[in-house]
Design an enzyme around this catalytic site. Structure first.
Site, PDB file in Angstrom:
ATOM      1  N   SER A  18      13.314  14.092 -34.252  1.00  0.00           N
ATOM      2  CA  SER A  18      12.093  13.372 -33.896  1.00  0.00           C
ATOM      3  C   SER A  18      10.945  14.358 -33.713  1.00  0.00           C
ATOM      4  O   SER A  18      11.132  15.442 -33.159  1.00  0.00           O
ATOM      5  CB  SER A  18      12.313  12.588 -32.599  1.00  0.00           C
ATOM      6  OG  SER A  18      11.132  11.926 -32.210  1.00  0.00           O
TER       7      SER A  18
ATOM      8  N   CYS B  67      14.208   6.269 -22.962  1.00  0.00           N
ATOM      9  CA  CYS B  67      13.142   6.961 -23.690  1.00  0.00           C
ATOM     10  C   CYS B  67      11.907   7.148 -22.810  1.00  0.00           C
ATOM     11  O   CYS B  67      11.401   6.205 -22.206  1.00  0.00           O
ATOM     12  CB  CYS B  67      12.790   6.137 -24.934  1.00  0.00           C
ATOM     13  SG  CYS B  67      11.482   6.869 -25.943  1.00  0.00           S
TER      14      CYS B  67
ATOM     15  N   GLY C  18      10.901  18.174 -25.122  1.00  0.00           N
ATOM     16  CA  GLY C  18      10.335  19.158 -26.035  1.00  0.00           C
ATOM     17  C   GLY C  18      10.057  18.599 -27.416  1.00  0.00           C
ATOM     18  O   GLY C  18      10.464  17.492 -27.767  1.00  0.00           O
TER      19      GLY C  18
ATOM     20  N   SER D 113       7.022  10.132 -34.304  1.00  0.00           N
ATOM     21  CA  SER D 113       6.484   9.461 -33.124  1.00  0.00           C
ATOM     22  C   SER D 113       5.024   9.109 -33.391  1.00  0.00           C
ATOM     23  O   SER D 113       4.119   9.911 -33.156  1.00  0.00           O
ATOM     24  CB  SER D 113       6.608  10.371 -31.896  1.00  0.00           C
ATOM     25  OG  SER D 113       7.958  10.615 -31.590  1.00  0.00           O
ATOM     26  N   LEU D 114       4.795   7.911 -33.888  1.00  0.00           N
ATOM     27  CA  LEU D 114       3.449   7.493 -34.275  1.00  0.00           C
ATOM     28  C   LEU D 114       2.706   6.868 -33.098  1.00  0.00           C
ATOM     29  O   LEU D 114       1.662   7.357 -32.676  1.00  0.00           O
ATOM     30  CB  LEU D 114       3.535   6.512 -35.445  1.00  0.00           C
ATOM     31  CG  LEU D 114       2.201   6.116 -36.078  1.00  0.00           C
ATOM     32  CD1 LEU D 114       1.511   7.322 -36.709  1.00  0.00           C
ATOM     33  CD2 LEU D 114       2.406   5.021 -37.116  1.00  0.00           C
ATOM     34  N   HIS D 115       3.189   5.728 -32.620  1.00  0.00           N
ATOM     35  CA  HIS D 115       2.757   5.103 -31.374  1.00  0.00           C
ATOM     36  C   HIS D 115       1.341   4.522 -31.376  1.00  0.00           C
ATOM     37  O   HIS D 115       0.888   4.012 -30.348  1.00  0.00           O
ATOM     38  CB  HIS D 115       2.873   6.066 -30.193  1.00  0.00           C
ATOM     39  CG  HIS D 115       4.214   6.692 -30.040  1.00  0.00           C
ATOM     40  ND1 HIS D 115       5.395   5.977 -30.182  1.00  0.00           N
ATOM     41  CD2 HIS D 115       4.593   7.975 -29.778  1.00  0.00           C
ATOM     42  CE1 HIS D 115       6.429   6.792 -29.996  1.00  0.00           C
ATOM     43  NE2 HIS D 115       5.975   8.001 -29.766  1.00  0.00           N
TER      44      HIS D 115
ATOM     45  N   ASN E 191       9.126   2.112 -21.156  1.00  0.00           N
ATOM     46  CA  ASN E 191       9.998   2.161 -19.986  1.00  0.00           C
ATOM     47  C   ASN E 191       9.202   2.677 -18.794  1.00  0.00           C
ATOM     48  O   ASN E 191       8.608   3.759 -18.862  1.00  0.00           O
ATOM     49  CB  ASN E 191      11.206   3.062 -20.260  1.00  0.00           C
ATOM     50  CG  ASN E 191      12.070   2.526 -21.378  1.00  0.00           C
ATOM     51  OD1 ASN E 191      12.453   1.363 -21.369  1.00  0.00           O
ATOM     52  ND2 ASN E 191      12.374   3.367 -22.366  1.00  0.00           N
TER      53      ASN E 191
ATOM     54  N   CYS F  23       7.510  20.635 -22.024  1.00  0.00           N
ATOM     55  CA  CYS F  23       7.023  20.147 -23.315  1.00  0.00           C
ATOM     56  C   CYS F  23       5.561  20.530 -23.512  1.00  0.00           C
ATOM     57  O   CYS F  23       4.722  20.258 -22.646  1.00  0.00           O
ATOM     58  CB  CYS F  23       7.178  18.634 -23.409  1.00  0.00           C
ATOM     59  SG  CYS F  23       6.731  17.976 -25.039  1.00  0.00           S
TER      60      CYS F  23
ATOM     61  N   CYS G 158       4.933   9.845 -21.291  1.00  0.00           N
ATOM     62  CA  CYS G 158       6.273  10.429 -21.191  1.00  0.00           C
ATOM     63  C   CYS G 158       6.400  11.319 -19.954  1.00  0.00           C
ATOM     64  O   CYS G 158       5.552  12.188 -19.706  1.00  0.00           O
ATOM     65  CB  CYS G 158       6.552  11.240 -22.457  1.00  0.00           C
ATOM     66  SG  CYS G 158       8.164  12.047 -22.478  1.00  0.00           S
TER      67      CYS G 158
END
Length: 350
Positions: free
Chosen positions: A200, A346, A168, A223-225, A304, A121, A128
């Site tokens: 996404s 996730c 990715g 994917s804001l987060h 997670n 990625c 992640c």
């Protein structure tokens, strides 16, 4: 089913070829349009893993197809099944000895797959596991589709939902992503509803606009987060310096062009972005951008646990965050982790 030496042969990977190109590709072998329709049916509707199974084609045509093309490219597959919820994690070995991952997530009402679009990625999100894997290359159109076809065959299930949320950044593999999506949507091929396909992205603005302009009508997940640009930069270092404001404006453009749905993905990390203040800031962002509407949903994703150094939020913090959003008229869902015991949830794919 899978020949380890398959990619050493000088054969064209037929899943890489869109069906409008098949007639010219197959011309030395087949000129009959009816036979070509049969081949398309075997590949994408029946999801056959071998040309040998094309039983309504003459044997000599099947032999010629085997000589000229390959129908599968992955050289080996490892799978792990969760004892918690039946989720299955697949590790596919590619022709160049790399690994790519996909997850099958069954429920009583849906059979969803979360698939990858790249090996490694380039975004390197700090929360992640996939972000720690160095980017190698894009998956081809055929490899993307092969993930889905293999899982459908292996599980014996009709896949009802496709989530481009694996390893990715899908919109950095735009050409192959769109080619695969066209096959998913096509009634002649895999015939999956646009309402059941979600792409996404961390926010590749030109690609989001292109996707909007092509009006396939599939769902978009951002994917804001985070609730401010400094905070988001810590989580997503390679964010192309896009501001949250510009991303939300682009998402609004997507909704206007496609009349589809938008999901705001928000991973909750203990002590980082899970406070009441964060929830109120997120509310203000959505209000200011006019994104509090029935077509927009916020997905809260409790972190997670992996080896990134972040921590899972307390349950009370998750409930409080959700409550604040709901009280402000925001449609909000807390995503339940699937496949935690097999590294399939996730942020765990690596």
């Amino acid at each position: 089913m899978y020949n380890k030496n398959i990619m050493k042969e000088k054969k064209k990977f037929i899943l890489d070829v869109e069906i409008n190109q098949l007639p010219s590709l197959l011309k030395p072998i087949i000129t009959d349009s009816y036979r070509i329709k049969q081949i398309i049916d075997w590949i994408y509707v029946k999801k056959s893993p071998s040309f040998d199974y094309f039983s309504n084609l003459p044997k000599d045509i099947r032999e010629k197809l085997n000589e000229a093309f390959k129908l599968r490219s992955f050289t080996s597959i490892v799978k792990k099944e969760s004892i918690l919820d039946g989720t299955i994690r697949y590790s596919f070995k590619t022709f160049d000895n790399k690994h790519v991952y996909a997850v099958f997530m069954p429920t009583e009402s849906t059979k969803s797959v979360c698939i990858s679009t790249q090996i490694g990625c380039p975004i390197s999100c700090t929360f992640c596991s996939s972000g720690k894997i160095k980017f190698v290359r894009n998956l081809s159109r055929g490899e993307i589709l092969e993930e889905i076809l293999y899982i459908a065959n292996d599980t014996g299930e009709n896949i009802s939902s496709i989530l481009f949320m694996g390893m990715g950044e899908p919109l950095l593999n735009y050409k192959n992503l769109i080619s695969a999506i066209k096959t998913l949507l096509s009634k002649k091929e895999m015939n999956i509803s646009k309402r059941h396909i979600t792409v996404s992205t961390m926010g590749v603005i030109p690609a989001i606009k292109n996707l909007a302009d092509q009006m396939y009508g599939i769902k978009l997940a951002l994917s804001l987060h985070a609730t401010n640009d400094k905070q988001r930069k810590k989580l997503i270092p390679n964010n192309f310096d896009n501001s949250i404001e510009s991303l939300l404006e682009t998402c609004k453009y997507y909704l206007k062009k496609t009349n589809s749905k938008l999901t705001i993905e928000y991973i909750l990390i203990k002590g980082f972005n899970d406070t009441s203040s964060d929830a109120h800031r997120l509310t203000r962002l959505l209000k200011t951008s006019n994104l509090i509407r029935p077509s927009v949903q916020v997905n809260l994703i409790p972190y997670n646990q992996t080896d990134t150094g972040y921590q899972t939020p307390d349950q009370i913090a998750v409930l409080n965050f959700k409550k604040i959003l709901k009280l402000n008229g925001i449609i909000v869902n807390t995503r339940q982790a699937r496949g935690l015991d097999i590294g399939g949830a996730c942020g765990q794919l690596s």
